[in-house]
Design an enzyme around this catalytic site. Structure first.
Site, PDB file in Angstrom:
ATOM      1  N   HIS A 441       0.828  -1.207   0.000  1.00 19.85           N
ATOM      2  CA  HIS A 441       0.000   0.000   0.000  1.00 19.85           C
ATOM      3  C   HIS A 441       0.861   1.254   0.000  1.00 19.85           C
ATOM      4  O   HIS A 441       2.080   1.227   0.204  1.00 19.85           O
ATOM      5  CB  HIS A 441      -0.962  -0.002   1.191  1.00 19.85           C
ATOM      6  CG  HIS A 441      -0.304  -0.003   2.549  1.00 19.85           C
ATOM      7  ND1 HIS A 441       0.235   1.123   3.115  1.00 19.85           N
ATOM      8  CD2 HIS A 441      -0.103  -1.009   3.446  1.00 19.85           C
ATOM      9  CE1 HIS A 441       0.738   0.832   4.301  1.00 19.85           C
ATOM     10  NE2 HIS A 441       0.553  -0.461   4.531  1.00 19.85           N
ATOM     11  N   CYS A 460       3.035  -4.719   7.152  1.00 15.75           N
ATOM     12  CA  CYS A 460       2.675  -4.492   5.755  1.00 15.75           C
ATOM     13  C   CYS A 460       3.829  -3.844   4.992  1.00 15.75           C
ATOM     14  O   CYS A 460       4.805  -3.382   5.581  1.00 15.75           O
ATOM     15  CB  CYS A 460       1.431  -3.612   5.659  1.00 15.75           C
ATOM     16  SG  CYS A 460      -0.116  -4.507   5.968  1.00 15.75           S
TER      17      CYS A 460
END
Length: 550
Positions: A441, A460
């Site tokens: 992301h 992440c």
């Protein structure tokens, strides 16, 4: 199983080339009967031993011999010689010839086996060597799932396919060539092998000089250690100058060489011989050889699973590569998990791009960060721009909640952050469902990409310039070019766009990567190299044969 064995039998040789059929038919029949009788004993011993790896290997041996009616394989001196050559060359792939009965093969080349029991023992040992070497070259010696339960790239059909290839190779008498073909064909694996050979030569020649520590040496400064630095960098090809060997000045030519060395070791490329740079210079050639061996092993774990188009994230390299139809199309920098929130190693398939995503606080961050912070500071929610949402999707007033009444497991709400530049996910999220709740992301903290070591996330992967990655994976220059992506973001609306086809994403961990004629040695940020090296150097479990009459 019966059809599987018949498939193997179709490729079973009547007698390997180099054998003398008229003199060996009776012997082969007697050896075959002997082995068939005693394989039940071998399987029973290995099953009772609790040694899973050895039991599996013995089961593969039994399958191999059952497929060929238990007829011996290694009746030809030429075949035995070819196997020994392949075993000895295992060092070129970072493997240990001692794992493949090299001493026994040498013995049987000098002293051919006599008697039924000895012939059977010789045949089984050499077949065990061949099957083990083929498996290790193709898939690796170390079981990655034992080191990391997150690993999900193992192919369950791999051993059956490998056995079939070897049966066909024996039928043609080309076992050495067949074993050489077992190694991965991926071009980066070949570059890594070449790097291992170069660094082995450096090690055998005595390595490189140690540069004493001390104050940093900057370009233009004089220091008695400068000639040592020049010699050190000459060994690895970073410095190629001539005629200044005794100069104590860190001149522009040497500074450029230091910058190249720093780039290859993921250090700040400033040309200054500081403490981190000197520490990297003083890692021994022996240690670099071991690091290359570890990463050759890692390549064997996954390269067989690569598809023509994929995304590869190297956690240790803080990098992402997009490969399209076998060609590298684009690469960028990434941010990965902190050492106490490690990004897991796994594979997942990307299915869509989400523009202007809302962030829902995941369970780990809820338990370890958010709830403790809220209990101590009621302003945490507004500062992080988090909303409390109930099970029906409706906002809840935070002041109406007794935050001490719930643990994370029983928390009846979710904490959600609106989309925007401030959001933890930024403006783009790449959807790749997985049990770790780990995604690629965007990020609002873009300044962190300038750091040389980028372990800042909670697991992440934050991508620099995610809009470009979105353009590549959506693969529609008319509908989803750069302008269209900027417009989608500018609306502020959450929108999911499916990819035209799924794209596999490999989240991997490589600490030595060969590129052309250079090797990039990366920091072992999660301290994983040691466990791989220990397992790689551990001797393989040997067959238990004496108790079965061999």
């Amino acid at each position: 199983m019966a059809l599987f064995l018949l498939f193997f039998l179709a490729f079973s040789p009547a007698a390997p080339r180099g054998a003398e059929p008229s003199a060996t038919i009776v012997k082969e029949d007697s050896v075959a009967a002997f082995m068939q009788e005693r394989f039940a004993c071998l399987l029973g011993l290995e099953g009772a031993s609790g040694r899973k790896d050895r039991r599996t290997a013995t089961e593969q041996l039994a399958l191999w011999y059952a497929a060929r009616g238990y007829r011996p394989v290694w009746t030809s001196p030429a075949l035995r010689s070819g196997l020994l050559s392949a075993v000895n060359s295992a060092v070129d792939d970072g493997l240990l010839p001692s794992d493949y009965h090299c001493t026994d093969i040498e013995h049987y080349l000098k002293h051919p086996p006599r008697g039924t029991g000895e012939q059977a023992r010789c045949d089984i040992l050499l077949t065990d060597a061949m099957l083990s070497l083929a498996t290790h070259l193709r898939y690796g010696k170390v079981d990655p799932e034992r080191l990391d339960p997150n690993w999900n790239l193992t192919d369950p059909k791999r051993l059956a396919e490998l056995q079939l290839q070897l049966q066909k190779a024996l039928a043609s008498g080309s076992i050495r060539t067949a074993l050489q073909k077992m190694r991965p064909e991926y071009f980066k694996y070949g570059l890594e092998r070449e790097a291992l050979a170069r660094y082995r030569q450096i090690e055998q020649a005595g390595g490189w000089p140690v540069v004493p520590g001390g104050q940093a040496i900057r370009p233009g400064q004089s220091d008695p250690r400068v000639p040592l630095i020049r010699r050190r960098l000459s060994v690895t090809g970073d410095f190629e100058g001539r005629g200044k060997e005794s100069s104590v000045v860190l001149d522009s030519e040497l500074a450029a060489a230091i910058r190249n060395f720093q780039k290859r070791h993921a250090l700040q490329a400033d040309g200054v011989a500081g403490s981190a740079t000197l520490a990297a210079m003083n890692v021994t050639a022996r240690e670099r050889v071991q690091q290359l061996r570890v990463n050759l092993e890692r390549y064997r774990w996954f390269v067989g699973q690569l598809e023509p188009t994929f995304v590869l994230v190297n956690i240790a390299g803080f990098s992402l590569q997009y490969v399209h139809e076998g060609s590298l199309r684009w690469s960028t920098r990434v941010i990965v998990g902190q050492p106490y929130r490690k990004t897991p190693v796994f594979k997942a398939d990307m299915y869509s791009v989400l523009f202007n995503p809302r962030w829902v606080v995941p369970p780990t961050i809820l338990a370890e960060d958010a709830l403790p912070a809220i209990r101590q500071d009621p302003g945490y929610l507004s500062r992080k721009q988090l909303q409390v949402i109930d099970g029906k999707g409706s906002p809840v007033d935070p002041s109406s909640i007794n935050w001490n009444a719930f643990g994370a497991a029983a928390f009846p709400y979710r904490l959600q952050q609106k989309a925007g530049d401030h959001g933890a996910l930024g403006r783009i999220k790449f959807v790749m469902p997985n049990r770790h709740i780990v995604y690629l992301h965007d990020t609002p903290t873009k300044d962190l990409f300038e750091k040389s070591s980028r372990t800042f996330s909670s697991g992440c992967i934050r991508v620099e310039n995610p809009a470009r990655l979105a353009e590549l994976v959506l693969d529609d220059s008319l509908k989803w070019n750069g302008g269209a992506i900027r417009n989608a973001i500018a609306t502020g609306k959450t929108h999911s766009e499916p990819l035209p086809r799924r794209i596999p994403v490999f989240i991997l961990y490589l600490t030595a990567v060969a590129e052309r004629d250079e090797v990039f040695f990366l920091e072992d940020i999660y301290d994983r190299d040691g466990a791989v090296l220990k397992a790689l150097n551990a001797p393989t479990q040997k067959l238990t044969m004496e108790s079965c009459g061999f």
